[in-house]
Design a protein around this motif. Structure first.
Motif, short mmCIF file in Angstrom:
data_model
loop_
_atom_site.label_atom_id
_atom_site.label_comp_id
_atom_site.label_asym_id
_atom_site.label_seq_id
_atom_site.Cartn_x
_atom_site.Cartn_y
_atom_site.Cartn_z
N UNK A 220 28.38 -55.64 23.07
CA UNK A 220 27.46 -56.73 22.63
C UNK A 220 28.21 -58.07 22.69
N UNK A 221 29.33 -58.05 22.32
CA UNK A 221 30.18 -59.34 22.01
C UNK A 221 30.53 -59.56 23.43
N UNK A 222 31.03 -58.63 24.27
CA UNK A 222 31.46 -58.89 25.53
C UNK A 222 30.21 -59.69 26.50
N UNK B 286 27.61 -61.37 25.16
CA UNK B 286 27.24 -62.53 24.50
C UNK B 286 28.40 -63.69 24.93
N UNK B 287 29.77 -63.28 24.75
CA UNK B 287 30.82 -64.09 25.59
C UNK B 287 30.45 -64.56 26.86
N UNK B 288 30.11 -63.54 27.83
CA UNK B 288 29.67 -63.84 29.14
C UNK B 288 28.75 -65.11 29.18
N UNK B 289 27.65 -64.59 28.17
CA UNK B 289 26.44 -65.62 28.31
C UNK B 289 26.92 -67.06 27.92
N UNK B 290 27.95 -67.00 26.78
CA UNK B 290 28.26 -68.44 26.25
C UNK B 290 28.94 -69.26 27.41
N UNK B 291 29.87 -68.43 28.28
CA UNK B 291 30.61 -68.85 29.29
C UNK B 291 29.56 -69.38 30.51
#
Length: 195
Positions: free
Chosen positions: A174-176, A178-183
């Motif tokens: 899920x962190x992966x 979310x990090x993709x979404x933030x990018x």
């Protein structure tokens, strides 16, 4: 977790195929980041249109504000709309009935894939919260302790739970995502602020 990841990958793959077929200039991940995506009513627009809206932070609107905790930079939040699909009278005249059906079918499928992806992400997140509520609670409460995270009694408690390994795997995936979404959001903020 595997079924969620597999379903997300399958939806993304089909979406990429449709975007290429429709010659749309963005990726599936970018499309999934739209805040809304809707097929407009034919009666209103006299055509079949899919309109998407995107929220972004206008980086050019930076303003420093003094608060009780010091100075902070504030930005205006904005929304922009894009027409990403159109089947109007001019295009309809160029197509046979079968071609028109096939073209509109692709647009409607694209809209359905957007909704499926968003729903699957939401289901993935909510199942994580249900399955690992105790783990998440212990993890969140650890910030209350005035000690290094590794010394936290809450973290020690969480690590003793029999599902801690699985909790970490779900958390990492899920962190992966979310990090993709933030990018993607950072890219959108820069791109849309410069228009």
């Amino acid at each position: 977790m595997k079924e969620y990841v597999d379903k997300l990958n399958s939806i993304e793959k089909r979406t990429e195929e449709l975007l290429k077929e429709l010659e749309l200039p963005f990726s599936a991940k970018r499309m999934f980041s739209f805040s809304t995506m809707n097929l407009l009513d034919f009666e209103e627009s006299k055509s079949f249109k899919i309109i998407a809206s995107e929220n972004f932070t206008d980086l050019k609107s930076a303003k420093t504000v003094k608060t009780a905790l010091g100075e902070v930079t504030q930005y205006k939040k904005k929304t922009t709309k894009h027409q990403i699909f159109l089947l109007g009278n001019r295009k309809l005249k160029q197509l046979t009935k079968e071609e028109a059906i096939e073209y509109l079918e692709k647009g409607i499928e694209l809209l359905g894939l957007y909704k499926q992806y968003r729903a699957t992400r939401e289901a993935f997140q909510s199942e994580y919260e249900v399955l690992f509520a105790e783990n998440i609670s212990a993890n969140n409460l650890s910030i209350l302790e005035p000690v290094d995270r590794e010394q936290s009694e809450y973290i020690a408690y969480r690590r003793k739970l029999k599902n801690d390994k699985e909790y970490k795997q779900w958390s990492e995936k899920l962190f992966e995502l979310d990090t993709e979404d933030e990018s993607i959001q950072e890219t959108k903020d820069k791109e849309l602020s410069n228009r």
